[in-house]
Design a protein around this motif. Structure first.
Motif, PDB file in Angstrom:
ATOM      1  N   HIS A   1      24.575  -0.956 -46.812  1.00  0.00           N
ATOM      2  CA  HIS A   1      24.798   0.278 -46.057  1.00  0.00           C
ATOM      3  C   HIS A   1      25.568  -0.041 -44.784  1.00  0.00           C
TER       4      HIS A   1
ATOM      5  N   SER B   1      28.076   2.217 -41.491  1.00  0.00           N
ATOM      6  CA  SER B   1      28.549   3.525 -41.042  1.00  0.00           C
ATOM      7  C   SER B   1      30.031   3.721 -41.365  1.00  0.00           C
ATOM      8  N   ASP B   2      30.820   2.632 -41.333  1.00  0.00           N
ATOM      9  CA  ASP B   2      32.240   2.756 -41.672  1.00  0.00           C
ATOM     10  C   ASP B   2      32.747   1.468 -42.323  1.00  0.00           C
TER      11      ASP B   2
ATOM     12  N   THR C   1      34.845  -0.883 -41.373  1.00  0.00           N
ATOM     13  CA  THR C   1      34.861  -2.104 -40.567  1.00  0.00           C
ATOM     14  C   THR C   1      33.470  -2.737 -40.535  1.00  0.00           C
ATOM     15  N   MET C   2      32.467  -1.902 -40.312  1.00  0.00           N
ATOM     16  CA  MET C   2      31.103  -2.435 -40.287  1.00  0.00           C
ATOM     17  C   MET C   2      30.703  -2.946 -41.664  1.00  0.00           C
TER      18      MET C   2
ATOM     19  N   ARG D   1      17.116   3.933 -49.460  1.00  0.00           N
ATOM     20  CA  ARG D   1      16.648   2.944 -48.485  1.00  0.00           C
ATOM     21  C   ARG D   1      15.630   3.571 -47.536  1.00  0.00           C
TER      22      ARG D   1
ATOM     23  N   ARG E   1      21.845   3.565 -34.849  1.00  0.00           N
ATOM     24  CA  ARG E   1      22.341   4.026 -36.157  1.00  0.00           C
ATOM     25  C   ARG E   1      23.095   5.354 -36.014  1.00  0.00           C
TER      26      ARG E   1
ATOM     27  N   ALA F   1      26.503   4.858 -34.321  1.00  0.00           N
ATOM     28  CA  ALA F   1      27.499   4.267 -35.230  1.00  0.00           C
ATOM     29  C   ALA F   1      28.029   5.334 -36.187  1.00  0.00           C
ATOM     30  N   MET F   2      27.132   6.185 -36.665  1.00  0.00           N
ATOM     31  CA  MET F   2      27.538   7.242 -37.603  1.00  0.00           C
ATOM     32  C   MET F   2      28.439   8.265 -36.886  1.00  0.00           C
TER      33      MET F   2
ATOM     34  N   ALA G   1      31.829   6.802 -36.494  1.00  0.00           N
ATOM     35  CA  ALA G   1      32.566   6.788 -37.771  1.00  0.00           C
ATOM     36  C   ALA G   1      33.127   8.184 -38.077  1.00  0.00           C
TER      37      ALA G   1
ATOM     38  N   GLN H   1      37.785   7.919 -40.101  1.00  0.00           N
ATOM     39  CA  GLN H   1      38.349   6.976 -41.061  1.00  0.00           C
ATOM     40  C   GLN H   1      38.078   7.566 -42.437  1.00  0.00           C
TER      41      GLN H   1
END
Lengths: 93, 315
Positions: free
Chosen positions: A26, A28-29, A31-32, B96, B299, B302-303, B306, B311
């Motif tokens: 898993h 977020s994008d 790159t990660m 998860r 988390r 980061a989301m 994104a 992207q």
């Protein structure tokens, strides 16, 4: 907030070999996903190149339809070299 | 689905298992097979993740840089093993988040051994040598289990696990050859970890409720008692080699069976710890919940990043 999406990881172990699927993770994008893939799947120099693909982007065949889906290849023995009968004397062809 | 269709699917499934063919995520499988695998694989993943906690306790206090980098690498491997296994488990159709919820609510179990405290540096040696040693014996047969993603994850795990046991044994050996105080510390760690390590193989065959079905699905290739015997026979000579004594007055070589006889295991203690009354059950669970809850803003950030940077996932 949305959960981090799932990515499939493909690793080329060395130049000259293909990328092979080795698992998922898993992130977020993209790159990660790449950085996580490096840490999770190549801690011991297992790769020289990594691809990450959003799992949702993969279209897979359905095993329940395997019968009719792969059937066209089943009765085509003439696609294999052993189908052809050649004289014994001919050792290699 | 008609009863006849179901029968045909079941027969095909049984045939694959009998022929040692693998079951892959999208293949039809009985609901019980799916549930049992979710239970076992998630338990295994949780054990790897919770297993980082007792060792994390000693990272900042490792006696040398060499020991510190080795311990860090071992703990990082355990995180990796947890992640391989969670991914394998998710292929069975559970998310998860659900898996974490089951751990945090206490619905899912993890290996009881991690509910014991790590009170001295020698415990890092004993864990690597005994706990990872027992884990390897449990895990090697799983590389041939019937569920494809689990078997593949286990191949990776087993490849990485042998360094863990060797680094632990080296710590014990070094202590055992050191000052009398160091040797005593090693012996004390062996005394505390020996019996919980034997319990890692689970209840005796007579008491084990899952063994029969698991053997059929190749989730198990040997019984709990067979694996436990293998561990004892393998470990006793290793203890002798470094001059440590196994804390079992009944331990005796049995020429006839070609293995060691050993004393009775305290199963009351085992069940107490499984039920949540071990020395560290509470702090282990708190540490996991805190990590998850306090990490939420990271988390989310980061989301959000994104989504904001747009992207495209693919185009």
């Amino acid at each position: 907030m949305k959960n981090w999406p799932l990515w499939e990881v493909f690793v080329r172990s060395k130049n000259g070999l293909e990328h092979r699927h080795c698992g998922s993770l898993h992130a977020s994008d993209a790159t990660m996903a790449l950085e996580n893939a490096r840490d999770v799947y190549t801690r011991r120099m297992e790769g020289v190149s990594i691809w990450v693909v959003p799992s949702a982007a993969i279209t897979a065949s359905n095993p329940e339809n395997n019968g009719e889906f792969f059937e066209p290849a089943q009765d085509k023995a003439y696609r294999h070299p052993t189908f052809y009968e050649l004289p014994e004397e001919l050792k290699h062809m | 689905m008609s009863e006849m269709e179901l029968k045909a699917l079941e027969a095909d499934f049984e045939r694959k298992i009998a022929n040692d063919e693998k079951i892959e995520p999208k293949d039809w499988m009985p609901e019980k097979y799916r549930k049992t695998h979710i239970r076992q694989i998630s338990q295994h993943a949780h054990s790897e993740i919770v297993g980082m906690l007792p060792e994390g306790n000693w990272i900042t206090r490792a006696p040398s840089l060499r020991r510190k980098v080795a311990l860090l690498a071992k703990i990082q491997d355990e995180a990796g093993h947890g992640l391989y296994l969670y991914s394998a488990c998710e292929t069975l159709g559970i998310s998860r988040e659900e898996l974490y919820d089951q751990l945090h609510s206490g619905e899912a179990k993890y290996s009881s051994i991690f509910n014991y405290p790590t009170v001295t540096w020698a415990d890092m040696g004993a864990i690597g040598w005994l706990v990872d040693g027992a884990a390897i014996i449990n895990q090697v047969p799983l590389t041939a289990t019937s569920y494809g993603p689990y078997a593949r994850a286990m191949v990776r795990v087993c490849k990485e696990e042998s360094f863990h046991q060797r680094q632990g044994f080296e710590i014990m050996m070094t202590l055992a050859q050191g000052t009398p105080e160091q040797k005593e510390m090693a012996q004390d760690a062996l005394n505390r970890w020996w019996w919980p390590s034997l319990m890692m193989f689970g209840p005796t065959d007579a008491e084990s409720v899952h063994t029969e079905q698991s053997m059929k699905w190749k989730l198990k290739r040997k019984t709990n008692d067979e694996l436990r015997q293998q561990f004892v026979d393998q470990t006793v000579p290793q203890a002798h080699l470094i001059g440590l004594t196994i804390p079992d007055p009944d331990l005796k070589w049995n020429e006839e069976k070609g293995g060691y006889d050993f004393g009775p295991i305290n199963w009351d203690e085992f069940w107490q710890v499984v039920k949540g009354h071990g020395p560290c059950n509470k702090i282990r669970m708190e540490a996991r919940k805190n990590a998850w809850d306090n990490g939420k803003w990271v988390r989310d950030a980061a989301m959000a990043y994104a989504e904001k940077s747009e992207q495209p996932a693919f185009s």
